[in-house]
Enzyme design. Structure first.
Site, PDB file in Angstrom:
ATOM      1  N   GLU A  58      73.866 -17.103 -40.223  1.00 52.86           N
ATOM      2  CA  GLU A  58      72.824 -15.889 -39.835  1.00 52.86           C
ATOM      3  C   GLU A  58      74.541 -15.199 -38.885  1.00 52.86           C
ATOM      4  OE1 GLU A  58      68.301 -15.336 -38.966  1.00 52.86           O
ATOM      5  OE2 GLU A  58      69.239 -15.429 -37.037  1.00 52.86           O
ATOM      6  N   CYS A  59      74.956 -14.111 -39.203  1.00 56.62           N
ATOM      7  CA  CYS A  59      76.039 -13.364 -37.878  1.00 56.62           C
ATOM      8  C   CYS A  59      77.271 -14.131 -37.500  1.00 56.62           C
ATOM      9  CB  CYS A  59      75.537 -13.074 -36.562  1.00 56.62           C
ATOM     10  SG  CYS A  59      76.078 -11.346 -35.417  1.00 56.62           S
ATOM     11  N   GLY A  60      77.586 -15.036 -36.334  1.00 53.35           N
ATOM     12  CA  GLY A  60      78.395 -16.228 -36.311  1.00 53.35           C
ATOM     13  C   GLY A  60      78.489 -17.038 -36.819  1.00 53.35           C
ATOM     14  N   SER A  88      74.624 -14.234 -43.480  1.00 51.82           N
ATOM     15  CA  SER A  88      74.747 -12.256 -43.272  1.00 51.82           C
ATOM     16  C   SER A  88      74.712 -12.013 -42.317  1.00 51.82           C
ATOM     17  CB  SER A  88      73.283 -11.569 -43.947  1.00 51.82           C
ATOM     18  OG  SER A  88      72.948 -12.008 -43.766  1.00 51.82           O
TER      19      SER A  88
END
Length: 440
Positions: free
Chosen positions: A329-331, A430
């Site tokens: 997720e993200c990072g 993502s």
């Protein structure tokens, strides 16, 4: 349930909500009050500070992303064995998105649904009597939302305080505190909010000082009297958050990977999953006994060199991904890609399990609620299922790669944003942060 509840909010961001909330938590805890804190909205940094100040696990409450049943259940669980549930709002009290009544994401939604009074902190710098007009508007804007008391912040002098108080008196809104302009040093910040609690060099001392400061200028007894009883029972069939992505979940957890919601971890454990933390910054690989690996968001752009040099972590992650699901997720999604360009423009090679590359040197803020429809079966759910969450990052994608997309996104109002993220083999990722599974 014997707990009472109260919402701390403000007319706008930057008014002092977090300072007041943390100070109240520390001061009340020092008086022996069992106080649990929650953050209204998608904020994973403030909850860690809440936990440090209260000594009790924090959580998030989000009226847009969570179903009413899930909200009720989380609030009921948070209030167990507590005297007070203190909920810190986000942005301004009525700030949310265009949505059906009670589902906008605003702190006012929670106040209205559960009949909780609002303690409004107002930055009075730059004006005096005019704040009475502002408070009149907040007090009458929504008859379902009750402003129970006011704390004045950044007061310039005793004369300034008296001018504001005299103008507000006819409204019948009690002023429960007045905090002077020469407040203690603020907690350090960076691009996504406060520097993380675990990175603060002397957090305990800072919170204790903040508690003493708030106790000096705010009437703690009046704040406690303001709180209203919580008449919430956990739903017999509680709302669903996000089902566990595996039975034994390897969870990256350190200063580079810390953005994971407490309610998700609690739900996974309640669902029978075991959480196995490991530290990529310490060059630890995902535990081999795990059946799924989860790389949450965080600040990998600040640790690009260390992550690129963590050969044990990267090699272990690649071995793990050859046969078992890995989700970022993200990072975490950034680390799954080919490389990260840091703020100085230096590129650091990453895991290469997905084909994208990202840059923090070419910054652009991406912020907002998101609905995500899964495009294939995976750790986040079956193909076609929907999740609600949000996106908040400054990184840009410099090369999207050629992987299949992870999900189709729309914003909180339903506007389609198109495909997002990537999937390849057992690997998915993502910039989307999941909060809860969407329910009808």
């Amino acid at each position: 349930m014997t707990a009472s509840g109260l919402i701390v909010s403000a007319p706008r961001s930057g008014s002092g909500k977090t300072t007041l909330t943390l100070g109240l938590l520390a001061a009340l805890r020092g008086r022996g009050v069992a106080v649990t804190a929650a953050k209204a909205g998608p904020d994973y940094i403030d909850t860690a500070f809440h936990a440090a100040a209260s000594g009790r696990a924090g959580l998030n409450l989000d009226s847009w992303a969570m179903s009413p049943a899930l909200l009720d259940t989380l609030m009921a669980e948070a209030a167990l064995d507590a005297d007070l549930l203190l909920i810190e709002g986000a942005m301004g009290l009525f700030d949310g998105i265009e949505a059906p009544p009670g589902r906008s994401g605003a702190g006012a939604d929670i106040a209205a649904r559960h009949g909780l009074p609002v303690l409004l902190i107002v930055d009075v710098s730059g004006a005096s009597q005019s704040h009475a007009a502002l408070l009149r508007g907040f007090a009458t804007h929504d008859p379902k939302v009750r402003i129970g008391g006011v704390v004045l912040n950044r007061v310039g002098s005793e004369r300034h305080r008296r001018m504001v108080a005299d103008a507000v008196a006819p409204l019948g809104l009690p002023i429960l505190g007045a905090i002077p302009r020469d407040a203690p040093p603020a907690l350090p910040e960076r691009h996504l909010g406060l520097v993380q609690a675990e990175e603060h060099p002397a957090l305990g001392a800072a919170l204790a000082a903040l508690g003493e400061h708030i106790a000096r200028y705010v009437d703690l007894d009046a704040v406690r009297r303001l709180a209203a009883p919580l008449g919430i029972a956990a739903a017999q069939v509680p709302g669903v958050a996000v089902p566990p992505p595996g039975q034994r979940i390897a969870l990256a957890r350190d200063a580079a990977f810390s953005f994971v919601y407490p309610h998700l971890l609690a739900a996974w454990r309640r669902g029978g999953a075991e959480i196995l933390p490991f530290s990529p910054l310490a060059d630890e690989a995902p535990p081999d006994c795990a059946d799924c690996c989860w790389l949450p968001g965080g600040y990998p752009e600040l640790h690009g060199g260390r992550l690129a040099a963590a050969s044990g972590f990267l090699a272990g992650l690649r071995r793990f991904a050859a046969a078992r699901p890995v989700h970022g997720e993200c990072g975490g999604h950034m680390v799954l890609g080919e490389g990260i360009e840091d703020a100085a423009g230096q590129r650091h090679g990453m895991a290469g399990l997905l084909g994208h590359s990202t840059s923090f040197a070419r910054r652009r803020m991406n912020l907002g609620y998101r609905r995500a429809r899964m495009l294939a079966d995976g750790p986040m759910g079956r193909a076609g299922s929907w999740l609600r969450g949000h996106e908040f990052h400054y990184a840009t994608v410099t090369d999207p790669g050629r992987d299949m997309p992870f999900a189709l996104l729309s914003d909180g109002t339903g506007r389609e944003l198109g495909p997002a993220g990537g999937r390849r083999g057992f690997v998915t990722g993502s910039f989307f942060h999941a909060i809860a599974r969407e329910e009808a």
